[in-house]
Design a protein around this motif. Sequence first.
Motif, mmCIF file in Angstrom:
data_model
loop_
_atom_site.group_PDB
_atom_site.id
_atom_site.type_symbol
_atom_site.label_atom_id
_atom_site.label_comp_id
_atom_site.label_asym_id
_atom_site.label_seq_id
_atom_site.Cartn_x
_atom_site.Cartn_y
_atom_site.Cartn_z
ATOM 1 N N LYS A 253 31.901 49.191 41.148
ATOM 2 C CA LYS A 253 31.747 50.597 41.656
ATOM 3 C C LYS A 253 32.243 50.267 43.155
ATOM 4 O O LYS A 253 32.561 51.292 43.644
ATOM 5 N N ARG A 254 31.463 49.267 43.880
ATOM 6 C CA ARG A 254 31.788 49.257 45.209
ATOM 7 C C ARG A 254 33.156 48.353 45.724
ATOM 8 O O ARG A 254 33.762 48.782 46.585
ATOM 9 N N GLN A 255 33.427 47.394 44.964
ATOM 10 C CA GLN A 255 34.605 46.527 45.198
ATOM 11 C C GLN A 255 35.187 46.108 44.040
ATOM 12 O O GLN A 255 34.745 45.630 42.970
ATOM 13 N N ALA B 40 31.398 38.289 47.650
ATOM 14 C CA ALA B 40 30.369 38.844 46.657
ATOM 15 C C ALA B 40 30.638 38.553 45.198
ATOM 16 O O ALA B 40 29.733 37.997 44.294
ATOM 17 N N TRP B 41 31.922 38.569 44.789
ATOM 18 C CA TRP B 41 32.179 37.675 43.348
ATOM 19 C C TRP B 41 32.293 36.514 43.368
ATOM 20 O O TRP B 41 31.693 36.080 42.162
ATOM 21 N N GLY B 42 32.515 35.781 44.358
ATOM 22 C CA GLY B 42 32.206 34.163 44.192
ATOM 23 C C GLY B 42 30.742 33.853 44.050
ATOM 24 O O GLY B 42 30.192 33.026 43.283
ATOM 25 N N ALA B 43 29.895 34.518 44.761
ATOM 26 C CA ALA B 43 28.376 34.426 44.897
ATOM 27 C C ALA B 43 28.013 34.853 43.114
ATOM 28 O O ALA B 43 27.008 34.216 42.732
ATOM 29 N N LEU B 44 28.525 36.075 42.694
ATOM 30 C CA LEU B 44 27.916 36.222 41.398
ATOM 31 C C LEU B 44 28.552 35.310 40.408
ATOM 32 O O LEU B 44 27.879 35.076 39.509
ATOM 33 N N ASN B 45 29.830 34.696 40.580
ATOM 34 C CA ASN B 45 30.110 33.923 39.634
ATOM 35 C C ASN B 45 29.328 32.400 39.610
ATOM 36 O O ASN B 45 29.027 31.850 38.640
ATOM 37 N N GLN B 46 28.759 32.088 41.017
ATOM 38 C CA GLN B 46 27.753 31.010 41.014
ATOM 39 C C GLN B 46 26.621 31.219 40.242
ATOM 40 O O GLN B 46 26.053 30.423 39.399
ATOM 41 N N ALA B 47 26.077 32.719 40.402
ATOM 42 C CA ALA B 47 24.797 32.832 39.891
ATOM 43 C C ALA B 47 25.063 32.736 38.315
ATOM 44 O O ALA B 47 24.023 32.163 37.514
ATOM 45 N N LEU C 194 26.399 40.229 50.405
ATOM 46 C CA LEU C 194 27.866 40.205 50.532
ATOM 47 C C LEU C 194 28.647 41.485 50.301
ATOM 48 O O LEU C 194 29.447 41.970 50.758
ATOM 49 N N GLY C 195 28.095 42.307 49.013
ATOM 50 C CA GLY C 195 28.690 43.154 48.527
ATOM 51 C C GLY C 195 28.019 44.534 49.106
ATOM 52 O O GLY C 195 28.697 45.559 48.636
#
Length: 116
Positions: A43-45, A83-90, A112-113
């Motif tokens: 929704k944000r990015q 933020a997407w990279g951090a989510l991918n790592q999670a 980050l998001g």
Amino acid sequence: MPSLPVVRSLLLALAPLLALLSAPAAMAACLEQIVTVQEALKKRQPPPQKPPSQEQSIAAQVDRQPTPGSLAAAGLSGPETGAWGALNQAINLQAAGDEAGCLKMLGEARRLGGID
């Protein structure tokens, strides 16, 4: 009534079983949070753009891989940042069973998001 040493040894024997029973619940909590953060990020990015599909020669497939510089020159970004990279790592940490690492990276993705 069993003696104290018997009770203690019984509890020590059951401790690994109790840890295994509680692990899926913790991993489900991280997985649920991943879904929540992913929806909020959408929704944000917008997710990072993927390069368009094109036919490649055999030489291009064998000799050349996209680099961060070539992706940037094409106006694309890899999912390993922000933020997407951090989510991918999670997601990767959750799949590996690292609950603490997963939750830490989810916090980073939220930060980050700009998600509260």
